[in-house]
Design a protein around this motif. Structure first.
Motif, short mmCIF file in Angstrom:
data_model
loop_
_atom_site.label_atom_id
_atom_site.label_comp_id
_atom_site.label_asym_id
_atom_site.label_seq_id
_atom_site.Cartn_x
_atom_site.Cartn_y
_atom_site.Cartn_z
N PRO A 1 0.83 -1.21 0.00
CA PRO A 1 0.00 0.00 0.00
C PRO A 1 0.86 1.26 0.00
N ASP A 2 0.33 2.34 -0.58
CA ASP A 2 1.06 3.60 -0.64
C ASP A 2 1.35 4.16 0.75
N ASP A 3 0.46 3.91 1.71
CA ASP A 3 0.65 4.43 3.06
C ASP A 3 1.31 3.42 4.00
N PHE A 4 2.11 2.54 3.47
CA PHE A 4 2.72 1.47 4.26
C PHE A 4 3.48 2.00 5.48
N ASP A 5 4.22 3.10 5.30
CA ASP A 5 5.02 3.63 6.39
C ASP A 5 4.19 4.27 7.49
N THR A 6 2.97 4.66 7.19
CA THR A 6 2.14 5.33 8.19
C THR A 6 0.82 4.59 8.43
N MET A 7 0.73 3.35 8.03
CA MET A 7 -0.50 2.58 8.22
C MET A 7 -0.90 2.56 9.69
N HIS A 8 -2.16 2.82 9.96
CA HIS A 8 -2.75 2.75 11.30
C HIS A 8 -2.02 3.65 12.30
N GLN A 9 -1.42 4.72 11.81
CA GLN A 9 -0.67 5.62 12.68
C GLN A 9 -1.54 6.22 13.78
#
Length: 57
Positions: A33-41
């Motif tokens: 996913p594009d938001d892998f680094d901030t997933m569920h932040q």
């Protein structure tokens, strides 16, 4: 009767084929996913935020 200290010949395992040939065998079968680094932040940050205690005055 077996001899207690009998030596047994042991051979090395055969060399395995180079594993780098397998790189890329799953190309196209998965995605990141594009938001892998901030997933569920947000929910994770909320776990570590101090909560307001309604009983404290």
């Amino acid at each position: 009767m077996d001899e207690p200290n009998k030596s047994i010949a042991v051979e090395a395992l055969p060399k395995q084929p180079d594993s780098t040939k397998r790189l890329g065998f799953l190309i196209g079968h998965t995605s990141v996913p594009d938001d892998f680094d901030t997933m569920h932040q947000k929910p994770i940050e909320e776990l570590f935020q101090p909560t307001q205690n309604p009983l404290a005055t």
